[in-house]
Design an enzyme around this catalytic site. Structure first.
Site, short mmCIF file in Angstrom:
data_model
loop_
_atom_site.label_atom_id
_atom_site.label_comp_id
_atom_site.label_asym_id
_atom_site.label_seq_id
_atom_site.Cartn_x
_atom_site.Cartn_y
_atom_site.Cartn_z
N HIS A 195 0.99 -2.65 -2.39
CA HIS A 195 2.14 -1.34 -3.21
C HIS A 195 2.56 -0.74 -2.46
O HIS A 195 1.35 0.27 -1.34
CB HIS A 195 2.00 -1.60 -5.07
N HIS A 247 2.11 2.98 -3.59
CA HIS A 247 1.10 3.83 -4.06
C HIS A 247 0.47 5.05 -2.56
O HIS A 247 0.04 3.95 -1.63
CB HIS A 247 -0.02 3.88 -4.65
N ASP A 255 -2.28 6.13 -1.80
CA ASP A 255 -3.47 5.78 -1.43
C ASP A 255 -3.38 4.78 -0.77
O ASP A 255 -4.91 3.95 -0.86
CB ASP A 255 -5.16 5.97 -2.93
N HIS A 256 -2.86 4.06 -0.64
CA HIS A 256 -2.67 2.15 -0.17
C HIS A 256 -2.35 2.30 1.34
O HIS A 256 -2.20 1.55 1.80
CB HIS A 256 -2.38 0.74 -1.08
N HIS A 264 0.96 -3.08 -12.21
CA HIS A 264 0.53 -2.01 -12.37
C HIS A 264 1.75 -0.40 -11.18
O HIS A 264 1.94 0.05 -11.73
CB HIS A 264 -0.31 -2.09 -11.33
N ASP A 298 -4.60 -2.81 -7.29
CA ASP A 298 -4.31 -2.41 -8.26
C ASP A 298 -4.46 -3.04 -9.12
O ASP A 298 -4.20 -2.77 -10.51
CB ASP A 298 -4.33 -1.02 -8.09
N HIS A 352 -10.46 -0.09 -5.96
CA HIS A 352 -10.96 -0.20 -5.95
C HIS A 352 -12.60 -0.31 -6.80
O HIS A 352 -12.32 -0.86 -7.00
CB HIS A 352 -10.64 1.08 -7.31
#
Ligand code: ZN
Ligand code: FE
Length: 260
Positions: free
Chosen positions: A56, A58, A60-61, A112, A134, A172
């Site tokens: 996805h 975001h 942090d990905h 998400h 996530d 995570h």
């Protein structure tokens, strides 16, 4: 054997894992929010990066993808229905890809984010490996930033239908805080109590609680258990007018959002 022996969670930021598979000197990574941990692992072991999978949009990905593209000739695969900062081969439900004798199926798992996808890796003689970003965490699930409770429930149902020995590779390390909430929701669940002790022990030794596996999550994760009588009984008290599966699920997700 073995491909599973070659599955590594690379820690990134404060609580992310970038999952890395390696085989015959080749590597694949999932959700590299940061390039450096991946480059360090590749350099140290002498692996060549073939594929980058993204679940996805975001940061942090995906934040490390551009730097990995510059440093390697890896191909990048990602969700067809999300806006990403880098060009990817677009994938959605029903698509698949291959790598080193493994076959990856793509699942749509909105909730998400609106276009979130998951990858299920399979090879002969090994348990399937789920990279769920996530969407599903051990003992929990992702926050609903772009999707509805009904969408997330349907996505978790889709993941719940995978074989019970499927390894669950979450993005995570949220397990202990998720389990604190899980015990509130499902207080008489003895499997859950035992799993809490197990995870506390792992974290005390600095070890990841992941990968989990689906059979275990079905026993301990309240977000996969929202239809069960014990969980319903707890939610009943907190759900003003429960009328369907999604409303119970929504009440639990909201409770978790507010839980400290
Ligand atoms: Zn995310
Ligand atoms: Fe994340």
């Amino acid at each position: 054997m073995g491909l599973l022996m070659n599955l590594i969670p690379l820690p990134a930021f404060s609580d992310n894992y970038i999952w890395l598979l390696h085989h015959n000197g080749r590597a694949l990574v999932v959700d590299p929010g940061d390039a450096q941990p991946v480059l360090d692992a590749l350099n140290q072991a002498g692996w060549v990066l073939d594929h980058i999978l993204v679940t996805h949009h975001h940061a942090d990905h995906v934040g490390g993808v551009a730097a990995l593209m510059a440093a390697t000739s890896a191909k990048v695969y990602g969700p067809a229905h999300e806006k990403l900062p880098i060009p990817v081969t677009p994938l959605s439900q029903g698509h698949s890809l291959s790598w080193q004798g493994m076959h990856f199926d793509v699942l749509d798992v909105p909730g998400h984010t609106a276009g979130h996808i998951a990858f299920v890796g399979k090879a002969p003689d090994m348990a399937p490996v789920l990279f769920c970003g996530d969407t599903l965490f051990s003992g929990g699930c992702g926050r609903l930033f772009e999707g509805t409770p009904a969408q997330m429930l349907a996505s978790l149902d889709r993941l719940s239908a995978l074989p019970t020995d499927t390894l669950v590779c979450c993005a995570h390390e949220y397990t202990l805080s998720n389990l604190k909430f899980a015990v509130e929701v499902d207080p008489d669940n003895q499997d859950l109590r035992a799993y809490v002790s197990h995870c506390q022990d792992l974290r005390a030794r600095g070890l990841p609680t992941l990968p989990s596996h689906l059979g275990l999550e079905l026993q301990i994760n309240p977000f996969l258990r929202s239809r069960l009588p014990a969980v319903r009984a707890t939610l009943q008290d907190r759900t003003p007018t429960p009328f369907d599966d999604a409303s119970y699920f929504a009440a639990m997700r909201q409770w978790k959002n507010d839980y400290r």
